[in-house]
Design a protein around this motif. Structure first.
Motif, PDB file in Angstrom:
ATOM      1  N   ARG A   1      30.272  42.340  31.615  1.00 43.68           N
ATOM      2  CA  ARG A   1      29.998  42.288  33.050  1.00 43.68           C
ATOM      3  C   ARG A   1      28.949  43.302  33.499  1.00 43.68           C
ATOM      4  NH1 ARG A   1      35.702  40.835  35.993  1.00 43.68           N
ATOM      5  NH2 ARG A   1      36.305  39.173  34.573  1.00 43.68           N
ATOM      6  N   GLU A   2      28.730  44.328  32.667  1.00 44.05           N
ATOM      7  CA  GLU A   2      27.758  45.335  33.063  1.00 44.05           C
ATOM      8  C   GLU A   2      26.356  44.736  33.211  1.00 44.05           C
ATOM      9  OE1 GLU A   2      29.975  45.604  30.726  1.00 44.05           O
ATOM     10  OE2 GLU A   2      31.263  47.255  31.367  1.00 44.05           O
ATOM     11  N   SER A   3      26.160  43.562  32.630  1.00 49.38           N
ATOM     12  CA  SER A   3      24.849  42.929  32.692  1.00 49.38           C
ATOM     13  C   SER A   3      24.487  42.511  34.104  1.00 49.38           C
ATOM     14  CB  SER A   3      24.821  41.692  31.772  1.00 49.38           C
ATOM     15  OG  SER A   3      25.118  42.054  30.441  1.00 49.38           O
ATOM     16  N   TYR A   4      25.522  42.260  34.939  1.00 49.56           N
ATOM     17  CA  TYR A   4      25.295  41.813  36.314  1.00 49.56           C
ATOM     18  C   TYR A   4      26.235  42.582  37.237  1.00 49.56           C
ATOM     19  CZ  TYR A   4      22.833  37.916  34.119  1.00 49.56           C
ATOM     20  OH  TYR A   4      21.968  37.155  33.388  1.00 49.56           O
ATOM     21  N   ASN A   5      25.869  43.825  37.524  1.00 56.44           N
ATOM     22  CA  ASN A   5      26.750  44.683  38.318  1.00 56.44           C
ATOM     23  C   ASN A   5      26.909  44.211  39.758  1.00 56.44           C
ATOM     24  OD1 ASN A   5      27.314  46.547  36.232  1.00 56.44           O
ATOM     25  ND2 ASN A   5      25.340  47.562  36.559  1.00 56.44           N
ATOM     26  N   ASP A   6      25.951  43.438  40.258  1.00 54.68           N
ATOM     27  CA  ASP A   6      25.988  43.030  41.663  1.00 54.68           C
ATOM     28  C   ASP A   6      26.644  41.674  41.866  1.00 54.68           C
ATOM     29  OD1 ASP A   6      23.990  41.685  40.323  1.00 54.68           O
ATOM     30  OD2 ASP A   6      22.693  41.528  42.094  1.00 54.68           O
ATOM     31  N   VAL A   7      27.291  41.140  40.830  1.00 53.23           N
ATOM     32  CA  VAL A   7      27.872  39.799  40.895  1.00 53.23           C
ATOM     33  C   VAL A   7      29.384  39.865  41.047  1.00 53.23           C
ATOM     34  CG1 VAL A   7      28.244  37.634  39.630  1.00 53.23           C
ATOM     35  CG2 VAL A   7      26.016  38.763  39.548  1.00 53.23           C
ATOM     36  N   ASP A   8      29.913  39.048  41.952  1.00 56.46           N
ATOM     37  CA  ASP A   8      31.358  38.893  42.094  1.00 56.46           C
ATOM     38  C   ASP A   8      31.820  37.919  41.014  1.00 56.46           C
ATOM     39  OD1 ASP A   8      33.959  38.375  42.769  1.00 56.46           O
ATOM     40  OD2 ASP A   8      33.522  37.375  44.661  1.00 56.46           O
ATOM     41  N   TYR A   9      32.716  38.364  40.136  1.00 63.09           N
ATOM     42  CA  TYR A   9      33.125  37.546  39.002  1.00 63.09           C
ATOM     43  C   TYR A   9      34.362  36.692  39.269  1.00 63.09           C
ATOM     44  CZ  TYR A   9      29.799  39.984  36.024  1.00 63.09           C
ATOM     45  OH  TYR A   9      28.645  40.450  35.475  1.00 63.09           O
ATOM     46  N   SER A  10      34.966  36.832  40.414  1.00 61.54           N
ATOM     47  CA  SER A  10      36.228  36.142  40.666  1.00 61.54           C
ATOM     48  C   SER A  10      36.036  34.639  40.842  1.00 61.54           C
ATOM     49  CB  SER A  10      36.890  36.695  41.930  1.00 61.54           C
ATOM     50  OG  SER A  10      36.097  36.419  43.074  1.00 61.54           O
ATOM     51  N   ASN A  11      37.107  33.880  40.622  1.00 61.60           N
ATOM     52  CA  ASN A  11      37.159  32.489  41.026  1.00 61.60           C
ATOM     53  C   ASN A  11      37.351  32.475  42.543  1.00 61.60           C
ATOM     54  OD1 ASN A  11      37.272  30.566  38.586  1.00 61.60           O
ATOM     55  ND2 ASN A  11      38.682  32.197  38.004  1.00 61.60           N
ATOM     56  N   ILE A  12      36.512  31.739  43.245  1.00 60.30           N
ATOM     57  CA  ILE A  12      36.568  31.721  44.702  1.00 60.30           C
ATOM     58  C   ILE A  12      37.139  30.389  45.180  1.00 60.30           C
ATOM     59  CG2 ILE A  12      35.249  31.875  46.849  1.00 60.30           C
ATOM     60  CD1 ILE A  12      33.180  33.541  45.353  1.00 60.30           C
ATOM     61  N   PHE A  13      38.198  30.461  45.981  1.00 59.48           N
ATOM     62  CA  PHE A  13      38.798  29.268  46.570  1.00 59.48           C
ATOM     63  C   PHE A  13      38.510  29.269  48.072  1.00 59.48           C
ATOM     64  CE2 PHE A  13      41.107  29.775  42.648  1.00 59.48           C
ATOM     65  CZ  PHE A  13      41.314  28.465  42.224  1.00 59.48           C
ATOM     66  N   VAL A  14      37.901  28.200  48.526  1.00 64.11           N
ATOM     67  CA  VAL A  14      37.526  28.063  49.932  1.00 64.11           C
ATOM     68  C   VAL A  14      38.528  27.124  50.594  1.00 64.11           C
ATOM     69  CG1 VAL A  14      35.681  27.500  51.544  1.00 64.11           C
ATOM     70  CG2 VAL A  14      35.120  28.314  49.226  1.00 64.11           C
TER      71      VAL A  14
END
Length: 298
Positions: free
Chosen positions: A125-138
Motif C-alpha cells: 500500500r505504500e505505493s499509493y499513500n493517498d488512496v483509500d483502500y477500503s471497499n466502499i458501499f453507497v
C-alpha cells in the motif's frame, strides 16, 4: 476479512439462514412498496457491514433525502465517510465517486490487476499513500425519490446524478465501489437502466409481474409473496431466482441505539484491528431469537 463480506439476509422455507458474500456481488438493488421490508433489510445490512468489518476494510456513504431513523443513527459510525440528505450534496458526492472509480481503474490497469480486492491483498500500500483502500458501499434509501427531486430541481442536476450513477453502475464494482439502492418498483423509469442490469444481487418485496421478469423468475413455479418481509431474490452464482423471508430487525429500540454507540466507540479506538466488534446489551431479551441465530452462524 480475506476478501469476503458475508451478509445473513434471510431464511429459506426450511428456516435455514441465507448468506450472500457482498464481495462477490456487483451492485445490490432492492425493490418493494412502502412497509414491505426494504428499510429493515438496509438497516440489517448496515449493522452487518459496520459490526463485522473495520473502517479500513469497509467504508459507507449514506444518501437519504427522507432522513429515515436508521440512516441518521448510522451516520455517527466511523465507517460512514459521508452522510448526505439533500440532492445537491448527493449530486456532488456522486460526481466525486465517479472520479474515484476512474482513478482506481487506472491504478488497476497500471499494476495488472482486474479487481480492487485483488489489488488490496497483493500490492504494497505504500505505493499509493493517498488512496483509500477500503471497499466502499453507497447506500441509497429510495433512489427514485432522489432522482425525482433532482429532476424537479434542474435539468443540469438531473443529468449530473444520472451520468454519475450510470458510470458507477458500469464499472464501480471492479473498483471496489458498490451501489446499494432501494426503490419502489423495478418498472420505474426514474431508475437508470444499467443500475438494475449491473446488479447481481436483486431483491423484490411483494413482487409484481414486472419484478418477476426483471429477476428472471417464473411466477407459476413460486409461491405468492404478499406478506412484509417475503421477497424474491437472486444473487451471484444462482441459476434462477428463489424466495426467502428476510430477517426481522437484528436490533430495535434501546438495544439498537445502545449497540451502535458501543460499536462506534470500539472502532474509533481500534480502527486497525480485524476482530469483529463484540455485541453487548444489558437485556438479552432485546436481541430476539433472530439476532442470536445471526451471531451463531458467523
Amino acid at each position: 476479512m480475506s476478501g469476503t463480506i458475508p451478509f445473513v439476509f434471510g431464511f429459506d422455507e426450511e428456516g435455514k439462514t441465507i448468506t450472500v458474500d457482498l464481495a462477490k456481488e456487483s451492485h445490490i438493488s432492492v425493490f418493494g412498496p412502502t412497509a414491505s421490508g426494504k428499510s429493515v433489510l438496509l438497516s440489517n445490512l448496515m449493522l452487518s457491514l459496520t459490526n463485522y468489518n473495520s473502517p479500513s476494510q469497509v467504508s459507507v456513504i449514506l444518501f437519504d433525502i427522507r432522513r429515515s431513523t436508521y440512516s441518521s443513527a448510522f451516520s455517527s459510525m466511523p465507517h460512514v465517510i459521508n452522510y448526505a440528505t439533500d440532492v445537491e450534496s448527493i449530486a456532488e458526492s456522486l460526481k466525486n465517486l465517479a472520479s474515484i472509480v476512474t482513478k482506481r481503474l487506472e491504478i488497476l490497469a497500471d499494476n495488472g490487476f482486474i479487481s480492487w480486492d485483488q489489488f488490496r491483498s497483493q500490492l504494497k500500500r505504500e505505493s499509493y499513500n493517498d488512496v483509500d483502500y477500503s471497499n466502499i458501499f453507497v447506500v441509497f434509501d429510495e433512489l427514485t425519490s432522489t432522482i425525482a427531486e433532482a429532476k424537479a430541481s434542474s435539468k443540469e442536476l438531473y443529468d449530473s446524478v444520472n451520468a454519475s450513477l450510470s458510470s458507477i453502475a458500469r464499472t464501480g464494482h471492479n473498483a471496489g465501489i458498490r451501489l446499494i439502492s432501494s426503490s419502489q418498483k423495478t418498472s420505474s423509469d426514474a431508475i437508470p437502466k444499467n443500475i438494475v442490469m449491473n446488479s447481481s444481487f436483486k431483491l423484490a418485496f411483494k413482487p409484481d409481474e414486472r419484478d418477476y421478469s426483471v429477476l428472471g423468475a417464473n411466477k407459476n413455479n413460486l409461491p405468492v409473496l404478499t406478506e412484509a418481509g417475503q421477497c424474491l431474490y437472486i444473487s451471484s452464482g444462482m441459476a434462477s431466482a428463489s424466495t426467502a423471508h428476510t430477517v426481522p430487525p437484528y436490533l430495535q429500540g434501546a438495544a439498537f441505539t445502545g449497540h451502535l454507540k458501543l460499536a462506534a466507540e470500539h472502532w474509533k479506538a481500534k480502527q486497525n484491528i480485524t476482530k469483529p466488534a463484540e455485541v453487548v446489551v444489558e437485556n438479552e431479551e432485546d436481541f430476539g431469537v433472530t439476532w442470536k441465530k445471526f451471531l451463531s452462524s458467523n
